[in-house]
Motif scaffolding. Structure first.
Motif, PDB file in Angstrom:
ATOM      1  N   TYR A 372       0.804  -1.217   0.000  1.00  5.71           N
ATOM      2  CA  TYR A 372       0.000   0.000   0.000  1.00  5.71           C
ATOM      3  C   TYR A 372       0.842   1.275   0.000  1.00  5.71           C
ATOM      4  N   SER A 396      -0.137   5.338  -4.757  1.00  8.95           N
ATOM      5  CA  SER A 396       0.168   4.158  -3.961  1.00  8.95           C
ATOM      6  C   SER A 396       0.496   3.009  -4.902  1.00  8.95           C
ATOM      7  N   GLY A 398      -0.597   0.213  -4.826  1.00  5.56           N
ATOM      8  CA  GLY A 398      -1.806  -0.527  -5.145  1.00  5.56           C
ATOM      9  C   GLY A 398      -2.336  -0.202  -6.528  1.00  5.56           C
ATOM     10  N   THR A 425      -6.880  -4.410  -1.103  1.00  5.76           N
ATOM     11  CA  THR A 425      -5.961  -3.294  -1.277  1.00  5.76           C
ATOM     12  C   THR A 425      -6.423  -2.103  -0.445  1.00  5.76           C
ATOM     13  N   ALA A 426      -5.555  -1.128  -0.289  1.00  2.57           N
ATOM     14  CA  ALA A 426      -5.919   0.081   0.447  1.00  2.57           C
ATOM     15  C   ALA A 426      -7.025   0.816  -0.288  1.00  2.57           C
ATOM     16  N   SER A 428      -7.557   3.941  -0.291  1.00  2.00           N
ATOM     17  CA  SER A 428      -7.214   5.353  -0.499  1.00  2.00           C
ATOM     18  C   SER A 428      -7.406   5.802  -1.943  1.00  2.00           C
ATOM     19  N   HIS A 462      -3.726  -5.075   9.438  1.00  2.00           N
ATOM     20  CA  HIS A 462      -4.158  -4.133   8.417  1.00  2.00           C
ATOM     21  C   HIS A 462      -4.681  -2.860   9.078  1.00  2.00           C
ATOM     22  N   THR A 464      -4.338   0.005   7.751  1.00  2.00           N
ATOM     23  CA  THR A 464      -4.823   0.837   6.648  1.00  2.00           C
ATOM     24  C   THR A 464      -6.212   0.374   6.229  1.00  2.00           C
ATOM     25  N   THR A 466      -9.165  -0.895   4.087  1.00  2.00           N
ATOM     26  CA  THR A 466      -9.035  -1.705   2.872  1.00  2.00           C
ATOM     27  C   THR A 466     -10.367  -1.907   2.162  1.00  2.00           C
TER      28      THR A 466
END
Length: 595
Positions: A372, A396, A398, A425-426, A428, A462, A464, A466
């Motif tokens: 990420y 990122s 990702g 995946t993140a 963001s 995790h 972050t 997701t």
């Protein structure tokens, strides 16, 4: 039995000591470091890195120290579980005495050597077994390139022979009748804090891996047949997805062909499963875990009886190695790549195998948990940006990996015979500006089938937020996408993450559009909602409210201003920080500027 927590704590301390040992030896014997300096210079010239030598060196020292530790862990696991006939390093009771006597006997015939030479001799003996030859390849494994000092090797050997004074037993035992290697996933993720940050190491929990394989490998088997299906994880880490796929495929082969040797069936499974990771010790762990799974499945009691299984696992950068799909090759890639070969390949990378594994459109299922982080190395940042059109602003990893997943997946002709993609995946990219090109240029080309908000679920490690995406590599088919939208996160940390309230809600309600509870809502949302940036997947009516607001507004903020957000970054804090007016006067700065 293996105490994962204590072992990890002890090995992290040992890693730091071995890093210091390697660094001190390099300083004292500059000729040992000459190949490392040459490798850095070549990588710098070829555009593989922009790191200064000091940073590059630290990364290599960590890899070598980790390689020494992991090689010893592998040997200890093998000898404690009687997969090799004689003790080489340690063991309980008489076994330990046998290992110590072997050590003493070796020095009688090699009186001028050190414990470093002894440990290398042990590893070469183990590497003589066909099953371990690739794992301890002297041309690839970092430990053979950066050797410990004599004292460092003695410290490493004594670490494994240490006795618990309170019990009189070996302090670190690897005895496990089940041959469970999941503890190696903990080492992969947490052995080195610096490496964890550098590569964003994060193992995928078993329940997440099983969920993703249920929605990718299983339907791929139904559509293409278990004998034909091929799966890859291009960010394989310690191999969780690969092990899961191996066991699922082997079970089907055994059911279909009970008269065929299990060893033959195991190799067929290995031919169907592939993995790549940029981190050499991650690939070493994945290889060892798959090897032990094979040995256990075949009922092999001694590793000497195991054949040299061929594993399709390679160390390398999945974003740089291998051909790209037609139409995506850019000027920089043509400069970096010639006939699909990088101008410079690190000696830990498996260039030929990478070209074979990273074949576009070759796989029926592509799964993974990509890193990420934002690529910090300027050369790599630019190389990825040039090769993957979705890279935008401060992206990122990702983002390019999402493109890469689709590159590797079998593309359907029309709506038929398309491969399956599944990744966590993140999230963001859904909100931040760097995800705009991915969402508005590339996602409309792919048949995204599910968008699952997992930000409220408790997924160990995790931190972050997701999202899980499922897709097929074909043009969009349905006019809607199944969306699981978050309403509320876990009220407390669940004792068993697989039974957390949010995760359980996702499992129970995913296939029931229109259902909702206090944690999530499930809907078939219009595909057009996912073809413009940003995404809103808030449940409980949040997404619908946002859509209503956008439909009723008279204009957008960008119509009223030319720039929003950061307008300049000086990188010079001193420009803004002064202790007072007197300091400004001393610097000759006027209290007013004539217009």
């Amino acid at each position: 039995m293996i105490d994962r927590t204590i072992l990890l704590e002890d090995l992290r301390a040992l890693l730091g000591e071995l890093e210091d040992d390697l660094r001190d030896r390099g300083d004292a014997e500059p000729e040992l470091e000459a190949p490392l300096k040459a490798a850095h210079a070549a990588a710098l010239e070829a555009g593989r890195t922009a790191e200064p030598y000091a940073t590059f060196r630290e990364g290599e020292l960590t890899q070598a120290a980790a390689a020494w530790i992991l090689a010893m862990v592998f040997v200890r696991f093998l000898e404690d579980n009687h997969l090799i006939p004689e003790p080489l390093l340690a063991g309980e009771g008489k076994v330990l005495r046998g290992a110590q006597e072997r050590h003493t006997s070796w020095f009688r015939t090699h009186p001028t050597d050190s414990d470093r030479d002894y440990l290398l001799a042990v590893l070469r003996e183990v590497a003589g077994l066909p099953a371990l030859r690739d794992l301890l390849d002297e041309t690839k494994n970092p430990l053979f390139k950066l050797g410990l000092s004599a004292d460092g090797a003695t410290k490493l050997l004594q670490f494994w022979q240490a006795i618990d004074p309170s019990t009189g037993k070996l302090l670190r035992s690897f005895v496990d009748p089940a041959l469970d290697t999941r503890f190696l996933g903990d080492l992969y993720q947490d052995l080195s804090e610096a490496t964890r940050k550098r590569y964003a190491l994060l193992q995928t929990p078993l329940f997440v891996e099983e969920f993703i394989l249920d929605r990718t490998l299983e339907p791929a088997i139904l559509e293409f047949g278990f004998k034909e299906v091929r799966l890859i994880d291009p960010t394989c880490g310690s191999g969780h997805f690969l092990l899961g796929a191996f066991h699922r495929l082997l079970r089907r082969w055994k059911e279909a062909e009970p008269g065929v040797s299990v060893r033959t069936l195991v190799q067929r499974c290995f031919d169907q499963v592939a993995g790549v990771d940029i981190n050499p010790f991650a690939v070493a762990i994945a290889k060892f875990r798959l090897l032990i799974a094979a040995v256990s499945s075949c009922g092999i009691k001694q590793l000497a009886e195991a054949p040299g299984f061929r594993l399709r696992l390679a160390t390398g950068d999945s974003l740089l190695h291998g051909a790209r799909v037609s139409g995506e090759v850019t000027g920089l890639q043509r400069e970096l790549l010639g006939e699909e070969t990088l101008r410079y390949v690190y000696d830990t990378e498996d260039a030929e195998l990478l070209r074979e594994i990273l074949a576009p459109g070759h796989y029926h299922a592509v799964v993974g948990n990509p890193p990420y982080i934002t690529p910090k190395d300027k050369a790599l940042n630019e190389a990825y940006r040039e090769q993957f059109g979705a890279c935008h602003m401060k992206y990122s990893l990702g983002v390019p990996f999402t493109q890469r997943f689709f590159d590797l997946c079998k593309k359907g002709e029309g709506h038929e015979s398309a491969g399956f993609v599944g990744l966590i995946t993140a999230n963001s990219f859904m909100k931040r500006e760097f995800g705009k090109k991915l969402i508005e240029t590339y996602i409309p080309k792919w048949d995204i089938t599910h968008v699952i908000d997992t930000s409220g679920a408790y997924i160990p490690g995790h931190g972050t937020p997701t999202v899980i995406l499922f897709a097929r590599h074909r043009p969009p088919y349905a006019t809607t996408i199944r969306a699981v939208m978050g309403i509320r996160g876990e009220p407390s940390t669940p004792e068993d993450p697989a039974k957390g309230l949010v995760w359980s809600s996702i499992i129970q309600l995913l296939d029931r559009a229109g259902e909702q509870n206090e944690f999530i809502s499930v809907t078939d949302a219009p595909r057009k909602n996912f073809e413009k940036h940003p995404w809103s997947i808030g449940g409980g009516g949040a997404a619908e409210l946002k859509e209503r607001l956008e439909e009723s507004c008279s204009g957008r903020l960008n119509s009223l201003t030319s720039a929003i957000g950061i307008s300049s970054v000086t990188g010079e804090d001193d420009l803004y920080m002064f202790s007072g007016v007197a300091e400004l006067k001393r610097l000759g700065i006027e209290d007013s500027i004539p217009l």
